[in-house]
Design an enzyme around this catalytic site. Structure first.
Site, PDB file in Angstrom:
ATOM      1  CE1 TYR A 119      -0.101   8.140  -0.643  1.00 26.23           C
ATOM      2  CE2 TYR A 119      -0.063   5.684  -0.556  1.00 26.23           C
ATOM      3  CZ  TYR A 119      -0.266   6.862  -0.700  1.00 26.23           C
ATOM      4  OH  TYR A 119      -1.977   6.819  -1.013  1.00 26.23           O
ATOM      5  CE1 TYR A 123      -3.817   1.336   0.434  1.00 23.29           C
ATOM      6  CE2 TYR A 123      -2.895   2.781   1.896  1.00 23.29           C
ATOM      7  CZ  TYR A 123      -3.778   2.744   0.877  1.00 23.29           C
ATOM      8  OH  TYR A 123      -4.887   3.590   0.804  1.00 23.29           O
TER       9      TYR A 123
END
Length: 725
Positions: free
Chosen positions: A408, A404
Site C-alpha cells: 500500500y 503486509y
C-alpha cells in the site's frame, strides 16, 4: 389537404460537442434535444460539453430514458456546484481573468477596511474589523487561518489578526485560492461526467494528469539548471542531486516509511502488542461510480452519489477519526502505527491503518473504530459492515505487518515491486503518477504516522556525523544514524509521550515580522535537549544560482535556502549549552551595514537598507519589512504607546499600498501620491515593489505600457535613501 410536419433540424454541435445525428433521428429526438438544452442552460461551456458527451455515450449504450434521467441529476449537481462561486465561471477559466478577479476582491477587502477605519484614522476592535474583512472571502468559501478572539486577546492574537488582514488584501493570496477552487471544480465535473474511473482514467482525469506531469517536467528541468552554493564553506552541489537525496525523492520517501514501519513492528514484538489492519471506506453518497464485479469490474454510476468531492470525503473520514481518537483517549487505549490514504478508481479516498495495540485492548479498539466507521447511513450496510469497515488481525506466523502494508505504501508512491493495480486495471508503476496527481490536486496527505516521536527530529539527528557529549542527544543520534526506529522511540521517551515532554526537540531561530504578511519566520537550525544542550545541524549562507552563474557572473537567484542571508553556523559537535549565534560583525557585513551604522543602531536608531529595517537589541541584529516600535512609556489605558503606534503603522501601510496601486492604474497622479506621503522613501519603495511584481507577472503588457515605463523611470532616478530614522 393535411399538412406534412416540417422536418426538424438537428444541430451539429451542443455545448461545443459534435452531435451524433443518428441518436436523435427517432420520434422523441426533438423533445430530447429541447430537454438537453433546458438541462444544460446556464452551465459553463466546459462543464456542459463534458456532460453532453457523457449523455451521448449513455444514450448510445442504454435507453434514451436512462440517459435523460442521468443528465437531469448530473446537470442539477453541476449547477449546484457552479452556484458556489460568486462570479460567473467564465471570468476565472483563464489565468489572466483569474488575476483580474483576484485584484478586484482584494480591493474589496481593502475598501472595507478603509471604510471601517474611516480612512485609517479610527482604530477598530480586532474581531469586528476581521469579521467585516472576511465577508468577501466567505462568499467564496475561502479563509486564512484566523485567531480565536472570543477570549482574552493578547499581542499574539492581534499579530495573527493583522496577518490574516494582510492576506485578505493580497491579490496573490486570492489568486492562489481562486485557481485551486476552479481546478477542483473542473475535476469534480470530470468525475461526474465519467472521465475519472476504471477503464477511462483512474484516480484523476487525463487533463489533471497531464497538468501534473507537465509541472513535474518543468520542475525537473529547473532543478537540473540550478546549483546550491555556500561560499563561506566552499560548498557547491547540484540542486537536482540535493533533491534526489531528500525525502522529496519517492524512492527515499518509500524507504524511510518502511524503516519507520519496521521499527514500530519491532517495538510491538518486544512488548507483546497485537497488529491490526483496518480499512475505512466512506458511505455510498461519496462515491460517484461503483464497480460490478460480476461484469468484469465494469464501472456504473452510483445513484446515491450526492455530488461530493474527494476533499469532502477526506474531511468526513478525518472527522470520524477524530471522534474515534477521543473515544480511545477516554478508554485509555494507546495505539501506534501508520495510516495510508489511497483513492478508489473514481477518486474517492479510503483509509488503510496498521495499528499496534495491547492484546487486552484489541476488542475494545475494534468496537470503537467500527462504531464510528459505520455511524452514518447504516441502512445501506444492514448487517454487513465489511464494505465500510474491514478488520484483519496480522498473524506473525503467516507474514510480517510491515510486509503486509508495504504494497500500500509502494503503490501510492512509485509502484515499486507491486505488480498490477487491480483497482485501476493497470500496472502500479504506471498508475503511481495518477495517485500522486490526485493527492496534489485535492491536497490530501497520503501517509500519517500515528503515535511515536516526530520524524523531523530523526532526520535532523541523522545530519550529525560525530558523537555528542550530551547523553540525551547522543542516544537518539546513535539510533537515528543506525536507522533503528524502535531504538529511537525508546531514546525519545516511548510512543505515547507528548511532544512537549520529549527529551530532544527541534531548535529554531525566529526573525520577527519578516514574512510577506508581517509574521515571524521560524527557521529550523538544529536540535536541543531537555538538559539544555543545543546542536547545530544546518549551515547558513546557502544560495540558489543558475549553473551559468556558478563562476560569479550574473545576479544570484533570490531563492535563499534554510540559511537565508545569515552567516554560516559552525556544525561542530561540542555541546555549548545553547545555540550559538553568528558573530554580529559578520551579520552586519552581510546586511551591507558598516561601523557607522552599527554605532547608530547600538545607540537605539533604526537603519534602512534596501527596504529592510535593521536594529540591534541585546547584542543581536534584527531585520524586518516593517518599522519596529519600541522604547515607549506605557499609555494611560494600560497599553504601551508603541502597541498603539504599531496598529496605526499597519493601517497606514495598507493605505499606502492601496494608493500606490491607484498610481499604477492611473487613478491617482504620481505627484499627488508623493506629496501626500508621510514617508517619501516608503512611498517610493512601495511603488517599486508593485512595479517589480507587475513586471514579473505580466512582462509583455508591462513593457508595452508607456505609463508603467514612466513610473519605472521615476523610481530608478530616485537616490538611495538608506540611513538612520
Amino acid at each position: 389537404m393535411d399538412r406534412q410536419p416540417l422536418p426538424v433540424t438537428i444541430p451539429d454541435y451542443v455545448a461545443g460537442v459534435k452531435v451524433i445525428q443518428a441518436l436523435f433521428s427517432g420520434p422523441t429526438g426533438p423533445e430530447d434535444l429541447a430537454f438537453i438544452e433546458y438541462a444544460l442552460k446556464g452551465l459553463e461551456l466546459k462543464a456542459a460539453g463534458k456532460l453532453f458527451g457523457e449523455y451521448q455515450r449513455r444514450r448510445k449504450q442504454y435507453k434514451a430514458k436512462s440517459a435523460n434521467i442521468w443528465l437531469r441529476m448530473a446537470a442539477g449537481t453541476a449547477r449546484a456546484q457552479q452556484e458556489r462561486f460568486p462570479v460567473p465561471l467564465k471570468r476565472i477559466n483563464e489565468e489572466k481573468r483569474r488575476e483580474e478577479v483576484a485584484r478586484e476582491w482584494a480591493s474589496q477587502v481593502a475598501a472595507i477596511i478603509d471604510n471601517s477605519t474611516k480612512g485609517f484614522t479610527s482604530p477598530q476592535p480586532a474581531d469586528e474589523l476581521l469579521a467585516a474583512a472576511m465577508t468577501p472571502a466567505r462568499q467564496w468559501g475561502f479563509s486564512p487561518v484566523l485567531p480565536d478572539l472570543s477570549g482574552e486577546v493578547t499581542d499574539k492574537h492581534l499579530n495573527h489578526a493583522a496577518s490574516a488582514l494582510a492576506r485578505l488584501q493580497d491579490d496573490g493570496w486570492w489568486l492562489r485560492q481562486i485557481r485551486r477552487a476552479y481546478q477542483r471544480h473542473q475535476e469534480l465535473i470530470a468525475i461526474m461526467s465519467g472521465e475519472v474511473r476504471r477503464g477511462v482514467s483512474p484516480y484523476v482525469s487525463h487533463r489533471a494528469f497531464m497538468e501534473y506531469r507537465a509541472n513535474k517536467t518543468a520542475q525537473a528541468r529547473w532543478l537540473a539548471e540550478m546549483l546550491v552554493v555556500n561560499e563561506e564553506e566552499g560548498l557547491e552541489l547540484s540542486l537536482a542531486e540535493a533533491h534526489a537525496a531528500s525525502v522529496s525523492n519517492p524512492e527515499v520517501r518509500r524507504v524511510e516509511l518502511m524503516v519507520r514501519m519496521r521499527g514500530f513492528e519491532d517495538l510491538a514484538w518486544e512488548q507483546g502488542h497485537a497488529a491490526e489492519f483496518y480499512t475505512w471506506t466512506t458511505p455510498s453518497r461519496f462515491h460517484a461510480w461503483n464497480t460490478v464485479k460480476a461484469d468484469r469490474g465494469r464501472s456504473v454510476r452510483n445513484k446515491r452519489y450526492r455530488g461530493t468531492s474527494p476533499k469532502d470525503a477526506q474531511a468526513y473520514l478525518c472527522k470520524q477519526w477524530a471522534k474515534a481518537r477521543a473515544a480511545m483517549a477516554r478508554a485509555g487505549i494507546t495505539v501506534y502505527g501508520f495510516r495510508v490514504v489511497e483513492p478508489h478508481h473514481d477518486g474517492t479516498p479510503h483509509w488503510h491503518m496498521l495499528l499496534f495495540v495491547a492484546p487486552g485492548q484489541r476488542d475494545q479498539l475494534r468496537d470503537i473504530l467500527g462504531y464510528y466507521a459505520c455511524e452514518h447511513d447504516q441502512g445501506e450496510i444492514k448487517n454487513n459492515r465489511s464494505a465500510r469497515f474491514d478488520v484483519l488481525a496480522i498473524d506473525p506466523e503467516y507474514g510480517s505487518a510491515t510486509g503486509y502494508i508495504a504494497k500500500y505504501i509502494a503503490k501510492n508512491i512509485d509502484g515499486h515491486r507491486v505488480g498490477d493495480d487491480y483497482e485501476a486495471e493497470a500496472r502500479s508503476s504506471d498508475t503511481a503518477t495518477n495517485v500522486a496527481a490526485w493527492a496534489s490536486l485535492w491536497g490530501i496527505r497520503q501517509f500519517q504516522q500515528i503515535g511515536g516521536p516526530a520524524v523531523t527530529v530523526w532526520r535532523e539527528l541523522r545530519r550529525l556525523r560525530e558523537a555528542v557529549k550530551d547523553p540525551l542527544i547522543e542516544s537518539a543520534r546513535v539510533a537515528a544514524d543506525a536507522g533503528n526506529w524502535a531504538e529511537f522511540i525508546g531514546s525519545m521517551g516511548g510512543v505515547s509521550l507528548p511532544r512537549q515532554d520529549r527529551p530532544v526537540k527541534l531548535a529554531h531561530l525566529v526573525t520577527p515580522c519578516a514574512s510577506k504578511y508581517g509574521e515571524d519566520l521560524r527557521r529550523l537550525v538544529g536540535v536541543t535537549s531537555a538538559g539544555g544542550c543545543s546542536m547545530r545541524t544546518r549551515l547558513d549562507g546557502w544560495a540558489v544560482i543558475r549553473k551559468s552563474q556558478a563562476r560569479g557572473c550574473g545576479e544570484r537567484s533570490e531563492l535563499p535556502l534554510s540559511g537565508g542571508s545569515r552567516a554560516p553556523w559552525s556544525s561542530d559537535n561540542n555541546c555549548t549549552g545553547q545555540i550559538e549565534l553568528p558573530p554580529l560583525a559578520t551579520e552586519l557585513a552581510r546586511a551591507g551595514l558598516d561601523n557607522v551604522d552599527r554605532a547608530r543602531m547600538e545607540a537605539g536608531a533604526v537603519v534602512v537598507v534596501d527596504g529592510l529595517y535593521h536594529w540591534i537589541r541585546d547584542g543581536r541584529l534584527y531585520q524586518s519589512r516593517h518599522r519596529p516600535q519600541f522604547g515607549r512609556s506605557p499609555a494611560p489605558n494600560g497599553r504601551n504607546a508603541w502597541e498603539e503606534d504599531r496598529d496605526l503603522e499597519q493601517l497606514q501601510q495598507y493605505q499606502l499600498k492601496r494608493q500606490a496601486m491607484a498610481v499604477l492604474a492611473g487613478d491617482l497622479q504620481l505627484d499627488e501620491y508623493i506629496k501626500n506621503a508621510m514617508d517619501t522613501f516608503r512611498a517610493v519603495h512601495t511603488l517599486e515593489t508593485l512595479l517589480d511584481k507587475e513586471r514579473l507577472e505580466a512582462p509583455a503588457s508591462f513593457h508595452q505600457s508607456e505609463h508603467l515605463a514612466r513610473l519605472s523611470g521615476f523610481v530608478t532616478s530616485c537616490p538611495s535613501q538608506g540611513g538612520a530614522l
